[in-house]
Write an enzyme that holds these catalytic residues in place. Sequence first.
Site, PDB file in Angstrom:
ATOM      1  N   GLU A 129      -3.141  -4.420  -3.179  1.00  0.00           N
ATOM      2  CA  GLU A 129      -3.678  -5.306  -4.228  1.00  0.00           C
ATOM      3  C   GLU A 129      -3.726  -4.604  -5.578  1.00  0.00           C
ATOM      4  O   GLU A 129      -3.410  -5.184  -6.611  1.00  0.00           O
ATOM      5  CB  GLU A 129      -5.090  -5.768  -3.851  1.00  0.00           C
ATOM      6  CG  GLU A 129      -5.150  -6.651  -2.619  1.00  0.00           C
ATOM      7  CD  GLU A 129      -5.322  -5.900  -1.315  1.00  0.00           C
ATOM      8  OE1 GLU A 129      -4.855  -4.740  -1.216  1.00  0.00           O
ATOM      9  OE2 GLU A 129      -5.915  -6.461  -0.381  1.00  0.00           O
ATOM     10  N   CYS A 186     -10.750  -3.064  -4.158  1.00  0.00           N
ATOM     11  CA  CYS A 186      -9.804  -4.082  -4.643  1.00  0.00           C
ATOM     12  C   CYS A 186     -10.552  -5.330  -5.134  1.00  0.00           C
ATOM     13  O   CYS A 186     -10.124  -5.975  -6.082  1.00  0.00           O
ATOM     14  CB  CYS A 186      -8.807  -4.444  -3.552  1.00  0.00           C
ATOM     15  SG  CYS A 186      -7.650  -3.093  -3.230  1.00  0.00           S
ATOM     16  N   GLU A 210       0.434   5.172   0.714  1.00  0.00           N
ATOM     17  CA  GLU A 210      -0.445   6.219   1.234  1.00  0.00           C
ATOM     18  C   GLU A 210       0.042   7.599   0.810  1.00  0.00           C
ATOM     19  O   GLU A 210       1.083   7.738   0.150  1.00  0.00           O
ATOM     20  CB  GLU A 210      -0.529   6.076   2.761  1.00  0.00           C
ATOM     21  CG  GLU A 210      -1.174   4.748   3.150  1.00  0.00           C
ATOM     22  CD  GLU A 210      -1.400   4.591   4.645  1.00  0.00           C
ATOM     23  OE1 GLU A 210      -0.891   5.408   5.443  1.00  0.00           O
ATOM     24  OE2 GLU A 210      -2.108   3.619   5.013  1.00  0.00           O
ATOM     25  N   ASN A 211      -0.753   8.607   1.154  1.00  0.00           N
ATOM     26  CA  ASN A 211      -0.433   9.962   0.742  1.00  0.00           C
ATOM     27  C   ASN A 211      -0.976  10.921   1.796  1.00  0.00           C
ATOM     28  O   ASN A 211      -2.020  10.640   2.406  1.00  0.00           O
ATOM     29  CB  ASN A 211      -1.094  10.228  -0.618  1.00  0.00           C
ATOM     30  CG  ASN A 211      -0.584  11.491  -1.265  1.00  0.00           C
ATOM     31  OD1 ASN A 211      -0.984  12.592  -0.906  1.00  0.00           O
ATOM     32  ND2 ASN A 211       0.303  11.337  -2.225  1.00  0.00           N
ATOM     33  N   ALA A 212      -0.288  12.046   1.966  1.00  0.00           N
ATOM     34  CA  ALA A 212      -0.747  13.055   2.928  1.00  0.00           C
ATOM     35  C   ALA A 212      -2.149  13.527   2.571  1.00  0.00           C
ATOM     36  O   ALA A 212      -2.928  13.908   3.447  1.00  0.00           O
ATOM     37  CB  ALA A 212       0.225  14.229   2.962  1.00  0.00           C
ATOM     38  N   TYR A 258      -5.092  11.958   1.962  1.00  0.00           N
ATOM     39  CA  TYR A 258      -5.461  10.562   2.233  1.00  0.00           C
ATOM     40  C   TYR A 258      -6.118   9.788   1.084  1.00  0.00           C
ATOM     41  O   TYR A 258      -5.745   8.648   0.818  1.00  0.00           O
ATOM     42  CB  TYR A 258      -6.356  10.478   3.471  1.00  0.00           C
ATOM     43  CG  TYR A 258      -5.663  10.789   4.796  1.00  0.00           C
ATOM     44  CD1 TYR A 258      -4.324  11.192   4.849  1.00  0.00           C
ATOM     45  CD2 TYR A 258      -6.348  10.678   5.994  1.00  0.00           C
ATOM     46  CE1 TYR A 258      -3.708  11.486   6.061  1.00  0.00           C
ATOM     47  CE2 TYR A 258      -5.733  10.965   7.215  1.00  0.00           C
ATOM     48  CZ  TYR A 258      -4.412  11.378   7.239  1.00  0.00           C
ATOM     49  OH  TYR A 258      -3.804  11.647   8.425  1.00  0.00           O
ATOM     50  N   CYS A 311     -10.376  -4.914   0.404  1.00  0.00           N
ATOM     51  CA  CYS A 311     -11.441  -3.917   0.485  1.00  0.00           C
ATOM     52  C   CYS A 311     -12.333  -4.010  -0.762  1.00  0.00           C
ATOM     53  O   CYS A 311     -11.987  -4.672  -1.751  1.00  0.00           O
ATOM     54  CB  CYS A 311     -10.858  -2.510   0.610  1.00  0.00           C
ATOM     55  SG  CYS A 311     -10.288  -1.806  -0.951  1.00  0.00           S
ATOM     56  N   ASN A 358       0.831  -1.203   0.000  1.00  0.00           N
ATOM     57  CA  ASN A 358       0.000   0.000   0.000  1.00  0.00           C
ATOM     58  C   ASN A 358       0.865   1.252   0.000  1.00  0.00           C
ATOM     59  O   ASN A 358       1.935   1.294   0.606  1.00  0.00           O
ATOM     60  CB  ASN A 358      -1.031  -0.006   1.140  1.00  0.00           C
ATOM     61  CG  ASN A 358      -0.459  -0.240   2.518  1.00  0.00           C
ATOM     62  OD1 ASN A 358       0.575  -0.867   2.674  1.00  0.00           O
ATOM     63  ND2 ASN A 358      -1.135   0.252   3.529  1.00  0.00           N
ATOM     64  N   CYS A 367      -4.252   0.808  -2.369  1.00  0.00           N
ATOM     65  CA  CYS A 367      -4.057  -0.465  -1.668  1.00  0.00           C
ATOM     66  C   CYS A 367      -3.002  -1.332  -2.360  1.00  0.00           C
ATOM     67  O   CYS A 367      -2.789  -1.229  -3.574  1.00  0.00           O
ATOM     68  CB  CYS A 367      -5.349  -1.260  -1.630  1.00  0.00           C
ATOM     69  SG  CYS A 367      -6.669  -0.514  -0.690  1.00  0.00           S
TER      70      CYS A 367
HETATM   71  N1  THU Z   1      -5.298  -1.519   2.518  1.00  0.00           N
HETATM   72  C1  THU Z   1      -4.755  -2.305   1.552  1.00  0.00           C
HETATM   73  O1  THU Z   1      -3.642  -2.070   1.071  1.00  0.00           O
HETATM   74  N2  THU Z   1      -5.482  -3.369   1.126  1.00  0.00           N
HETATM   75  C2  THU Z   1      -6.718  -3.699   1.591  1.00  0.00           C
HETATM   76  O2  THU Z   1      -7.360  -4.582   1.046  1.00  0.00           O
HETATM   77  C3  THU Z   1      -7.257  -3.010   2.768  1.00  0.00           C
HETATM   78  C4  THU Z   1      -6.594  -1.737   3.116  1.00  0.00           C
HETATM   79  C5  THU Z   1      -4.529  -0.360   2.980  1.00  0.00           C
HETATM   80  C6  THU Z   1      -5.134   0.967   2.625  1.00  0.00           C
HETATM   81  C7  THU Z   1      -4.537   1.854   3.683  1.00  0.00           C
HETATM   82  O3  THU Z   1      -3.254   2.270   3.249  1.00  0.00           O
HETATM   83  C8  THU Z   1      -4.351   0.936   4.880  1.00  0.00           C
HETATM   84  O4  THU Z   1      -4.419  -0.389   4.371  1.00  0.00           O
HETATM   85  C9  THU Z   1      -5.403   1.105   5.958  1.00  0.00           C
HETATM   86  O5  THU Z   1      -6.683   1.037   5.422  1.00  0.00           O
END
Ligand code: THU
Length: 163
Positions: free
Chosen positions: A75, A117, A64-66, A68, A114, A62, A73
């Site tokens: 996947e 994904c 992320e970014n400031a 949000y 999620c 995953n 993800c």
């Molecule tokens: N996240 C994933 O990378 N995959 C998922 O299937 C669920 C959530 C990440 C997104 C975010 O960076 C962190 O987990 C918390 O939600």
Amino acid sequence: MKKEEFKFGYDLYENIDELNAADAALLKAAREITQKAYAPYSHFLVGAVAQLQNGETVSGTNQENASYPVGICAERVLLSAASVLHTNVPIDTIAISYHNTNAGWKSDRPVSPCGMCRQALREYEDRINQPIRLILSGMEGEVIVLEKASQLLPMSFGPGDLK
Ligand code: THU
């Protein structure tokens, strides 16, 4: 009127030692690659590694970014990488793990992809015309093996609906 039903089964293992050697190696790689996640906001590090039919593996973490919502993800990072690096090569299996580094939290039970994904996985199955197996587990503990990722998204919208 008739009633319809949707059901699916999955395999639940006590731990990684019960898996066959190939699945265990893939899960081990997914656990290790969580270290490469960029998750400074959630501290929830996700790692995914795919076994492709051509013998190669592709991974994702995953990002992320400031800002949000910009975050992506593991996947979908993986699927994008696979699409570019090994275009049209079927993915047989994806192992997905996570390491929750927030104080007091454990990473000892499987979590599943999620909704966004699930949609991306479902379309990738369509593209490669075969099911993608999923291996889900944390850094330790139980492991879930699903034979077809799209089972996680019943009655989904897909390419066929646009025709
Ligand atoms: N996240 C994933 O990378 N995959 C998922 O299937 C669920 C959530 C990440 C997104 C975010 O960076 C962190 O987990 C918390 O939600």
